[in-house]
Design an enzyme around this catalytic site. Structure first.
Site, PDB file in Angstrom:
ATOM      1  N   PHE A   1     -15.949  -2.438  13.714  1.00 55.24           N
ATOM      2  CA  PHE A   1     -14.640  -2.112  14.279  1.00 55.24           C
ATOM      3  C   PHE A   1     -14.062  -0.980  13.426  1.00 55.24           C
ATOM      4  O   PHE A   1     -14.147  -1.021  12.200  1.00 55.24           O
ATOM      5  CB  PHE A   1     -13.726  -3.349  14.237  1.00 55.24           C
ATOM      6  CG  PHE A   1     -12.405  -3.092  14.898  1.00 55.24           C
ATOM      7  CD1 PHE A   1     -12.275  -3.187  16.278  1.00 55.24           C
ATOM      8  CD2 PHE A   1     -11.298  -2.726  14.162  1.00 55.24           C
ATOM      9  CE1 PHE A   1     -11.061  -2.919  16.898  1.00 55.24           C
ATOM     10  CE2 PHE A   1     -10.078  -2.468  14.774  1.00 55.24           C
ATOM     11  CZ  PHE A   1      -9.956  -2.566  16.144  1.00 55.24           C
TER      12      PHE A   1
ATOM     13  N   ASP B   1     -15.523 -10.026   7.839  1.00 56.74           N
ATOM     14  CA  ASP B   1     -14.391  -9.885   8.750  1.00 56.74           C
ATOM     15  C   ASP B   1     -14.599 -10.912   9.866  1.00 56.74           C
ATOM     16  O   ASP B   1     -15.567 -10.817  10.634  1.00 56.74           O
ATOM     17  CB  ASP B   1     -14.365  -8.446   9.296  1.00 56.74           C
ATOM     18  CG  ASP B   1     -13.199  -8.205  10.254  1.00 56.74           C
ATOM     19  OD1 ASP B   1     -12.730  -9.172  10.881  1.00 56.74           O
ATOM     20  OD2 ASP B   1     -12.787  -7.044  10.397  1.00 56.74           O
TER      21      ASP B   1
ATOM     22  N   TYR C   1      -4.187 -13.176  15.707  1.00 55.29           N
ATOM     23  CA  TYR C   1      -3.617 -12.990  17.051  1.00 55.29           C
ATOM     24  C   TYR C   1      -4.659 -13.076  18.149  1.00 55.29           C
ATOM     25  O   TYR C   1      -4.337 -12.972  19.314  1.00 55.29           O
ATOM     26  CB  TYR C   1      -2.855 -11.661  17.150  1.00 55.29           C
ATOM     27  CG  TYR C   1      -3.584 -10.470  16.566  1.00 55.29           C
ATOM     28  CD1 TYR C   1      -4.669  -9.909  17.215  1.00 55.29           C
ATOM     29  CD2 TYR C   1      -3.196  -9.918  15.349  1.00 55.29           C
ATOM     30  CE1 TYR C   1      -5.344  -8.821  16.680  1.00 55.29           C
ATOM     31  CE2 TYR C   1      -3.856  -8.827  14.804  1.00 55.29           C
ATOM     32  CZ  TYR C   1      -4.933  -8.285  15.476  1.00 55.29           C
ATOM     33  OH  TYR C   1      -5.600  -7.224  14.938  1.00 55.29           O
ATOM     34  N   LYS C   2      -5.942 -13.258  17.773  1.00 54.82           N
ATOM     35  CA  LYS C   2      -6.974 -13.371  18.807  1.00 54.82           C
ATOM     36  C   LYS C   2      -7.178 -14.859  19.113  1.00 54.82           C
ATOM     37  O   LYS C   2      -6.311 -15.497  19.685  1.00 54.82           O
ATOM     38  CB  LYS C   2      -8.265 -12.717  18.348  1.00 54.82           C
ATOM     39  CG  LYS C   2      -8.134 -11.220  18.050  1.00 54.82           C
ATOM     40  CD  LYS C   2      -9.483 -10.643  17.639  1.00 54.82           C
ATOM     41  CE  LYS C   2      -9.382  -9.260  17.052  1.00 54.82           C
ATOM     42  NZ  LYS C   2      -9.050  -8.232  18.021  1.00 54.82           N
TER      43      LYS C   2
ATOM     44  N   ARG D   1     -15.303  -6.051  28.513  1.00 60.89           N
ATOM     45  CA  ARG D   1     -15.395  -7.264  27.674  1.00 60.89           C
ATOM     46  C   ARG D   1     -14.656  -8.419  28.358  1.00 60.89           C
ATOM     47  O   ARG D   1     -13.536  -8.253  28.838  1.00 60.89           O
ATOM     48  CB  ARG D   1     -14.754  -7.041  26.304  1.00 60.89           C
ATOM     49  CG  ARG D   1     -15.405  -5.997  25.454  1.00 60.89           C
ATOM     50  CD  ARG D   1     -14.878  -6.061  24.012  1.00 60.89           C
ATOM     51  NE  ARG D   1     -13.433  -6.186  23.927  1.00 60.89           N
ATOM     52  CZ  ARG D   1     -12.761  -6.408  22.805  1.00 60.89           C
ATOM     53  NH1 ARG D   1     -13.419  -6.559  21.665  1.00 60.89           N
ATOM     54  NH2 ARG D   1     -11.451  -6.498  22.797  1.00 60.89           N
TER      55      ARG D   1
HETATM   56  C1  LIG Z   1     -13.230  -6.779  13.674  1.00 64.10           C
HETATM   57  C2  LIG Z   1     -11.802  -6.346  13.627  1.00 64.10           C
HETATM   58  N1  LIG Z   1     -11.231  -6.052  12.442  1.00 64.10           N
HETATM   59  C3  LIG Z   1      -9.934  -5.670  12.370  1.00 64.10           C
HETATM   60  C4  LIG Z   1      -9.156  -5.578  13.515  1.00 64.10           C
HETATM   61  C5  LIG Z   1      -7.738  -5.147  13.517  1.00 64.10           C
HETATM   62  O1  LIG Z   1      -7.119  -5.034  12.315  1.00 64.10           O
HETATM   63  P1  LIG Z   1      -5.527  -5.125  12.223  1.00 64.10           P
HETATM   64  O2  LIG Z   1      -5.188  -6.608  12.317  1.00 64.10           O
HETATM   65  O3  LIG Z   1      -5.199  -4.540  10.932  1.00 64.10           O
HETATM   66  O4  LIG Z   1      -4.945  -4.387  13.376  1.00 64.10           O
HETATM   67  C6  LIG Z   1      -9.711  -5.894  14.756  1.00 64.10           C
HETATM   68  C7  LIG Z   1      -8.872  -5.796  15.979  1.00 64.10           C
HETATM   69  O5  LIG Z   1      -9.268  -5.904  17.084  1.00 64.10           O
HETATM   70  C8  LIG Z   1     -11.058  -6.277  14.812  1.00 64.10           C
HETATM   71  O6  LIG Z   1     -11.627  -6.556  15.987  1.00 64.10           O
END
Ligand SMILES: Cc1ncc(COP(=O)(O)O)c(C=O)c1O
Length: 378
Positions: free
Chosen positions: A117, A184, A209-210, A354
């Site tokens: 990402f 992550d 938030y997911k 997706r």
């Molecule tokens: C793998 C991954 N890392 C990080 C993030 C986003 O980071 P942040 O919470 O800082 O916007 C996402 C967002 O979709 C993600 O899919």
């Protein structure tokens, strides 16, 4: 309803969410749906805790919220209490984790998943520039780690394809060369059984938030195992990570525990929305969640894989998270049309559709309705 929904042990959990029945929501891997209890809790926090108790609320539960809510997240990722702090964004936590992981190292490189990402790659690049280490993007199947490697940053589940890495095997591979791993967990926390403590993971971050349903912009989390906390020196030495924040000392002395991962004043409204959102897992087994996620995605796959022009890019073995990604040359237009029919997934450029499946609230009938809509549009 399908026959599969009738025998689904998690079916009653959907009632805990505020969802429209005529909307097929398959984007919980981007923004989770709201648990019903959140609206009342936010109102209570605003009206009662903030409104009536005013600043007294800081000593009536607000101050410790990052650690208390962190422990709730910890239960979902295999972390014993006192090892997860909630706050900031995932991006900021990746920065803290990577900087801490390379602090004082005599090794030369940071390795990042080449298909990561974007934010992970951007932050890793900044950390490399700030510390003078090299950044080496590498594919997870050929990491080619050596004794030059200081740290490896990897996504547990790939945001584009839904591929899941073998956290146990890769953590072992990284440790075999004496390097550290930062995972992550954005696309796996809350839907996959994760065992951070048992696997000896060095550091982990994730958003809430997911699949954790904390709400738009809900604070992220950072896992630092107890044994590593004394030497975890993160670069953002804000006052709330101080051992005695209210001593107002001139110099920074980090908290001895997980609070050293904190930076500034926590975002209480989002934090307490997340707090109550996490209650939907009470009494829910992550093994059941995983089992249903595999079944839902397999069912959806079986309905769409033969559609004209569609290529499924999510692995069909168990090394996948809870999404099905399809490649199609008209992906963007197709998703617009699906959304026009109340089937909500998302599009990632250039050509990926997706569909995320959140086993706590998605039904097999959602998979069927989405597949039927896609077939009709095609
Ligand atoms: C793998 C991954 N890392 C990080 C993030 C986003 O980071 P942040 O919470 O800082 O916007 C996402 C967002 O979709 C993600 O899919």
């Amino acid at each position: 309803m399908t026959d599969l929904d009738a025998v689904d042990p998690l079916a009653p959990v959907r009632e805990l969410f505020d969802l429209d029945d005529d909307v097929v929501y398959l984007d919980g891997n981007s923004l989770g749906a709201p648990p019903r209890a959140v609206a009342d809790r936010v109102q209570e926090v605003v009206r009662q805790q903030w409104g009536r108790r005013l600043i007294r609320s800081w000593s009536e539960g607000w101050w410790e919220a990052p650690q208390r809510v962190g422990d709730k997240v910890g239960r979902l990722v295999g972390a014993a209490p006192g090892q997860v702090a909630v706050g900031d964004s995932t991006s900021v936590n990746i920065f803290k984790a990577l900087m801490a992981a390379v602090k004082g190292t005599d090794r030369a490189e940071i390795v990042v998943d080449a298909g990561t990402f974007p934010t992970d790659g951007y932050i890793a690049r900044s950390v490399a520039e700030l510390t003078g280490l090299e950044l080496r993007p590498a594919l997870p199947d050929s990491l080619e780690l050596t004794e030059r490697t200081a740290v490896v940053l990897l996504n547990h589940v790939d945001y584009r394809t839904g591929r899941m890495l073998d956290m146990a095997a890769v953590t072992e591979q990284v440790h075999a060369v004496g390097a550290r791993v930062v995972w992550d967990l954005c696309h796996s926390a809350g839907v996959l059984p994760i065992e951070l403590d048992a696997l000896g993971v060095d550091l982990a971050v994730g958003c809430t938030y997911k699949f954790l349903n904390g709400g738009p912009g809900a604070p992220a989390f950072l896992y630092v195992p107890a044994a590593a906390q004394a030497t975890f020196e993160q670069p953002l030495t804000g006052w709330t990570g101080h051992r005695a924040p209210f001593a107002m000392d001139e110099g920074f002395t980090p908290d001895p525990g997980i609070a050293r991962a904190r930076v500034g004043t926590p975002d209480i409204l989002s934090m307490l929305a997340l707090d109550v959102a996490l209650d939907v897992w009470d009494g829910v087994s992550l093994t059941d969640v995983r089992t249903k996620g595999l079944k839902l995605t397999a069912y959806f796959r079986s309905l769409v894989e033969d559609l004209p022009g569609v290529e499924v890019i999510t692995p069909d073995d168990e090394w996948r998270g809870h999404q099905i990604s399809l490649r199609h040359p008209d992906a963007a237009a197709l998703m617009d049309k699906l959304i026009g029919r109340n089937v909500i997934g998302d599009h990632r450029p250039p050509d990926v559709l997706r569909f995320g499946f959140a086993p706590l609230y998605n039904r097999y009938s959602d998979a069927r309705r989405a597949a039927e809509a896609l077939a009709e549009i095609l």
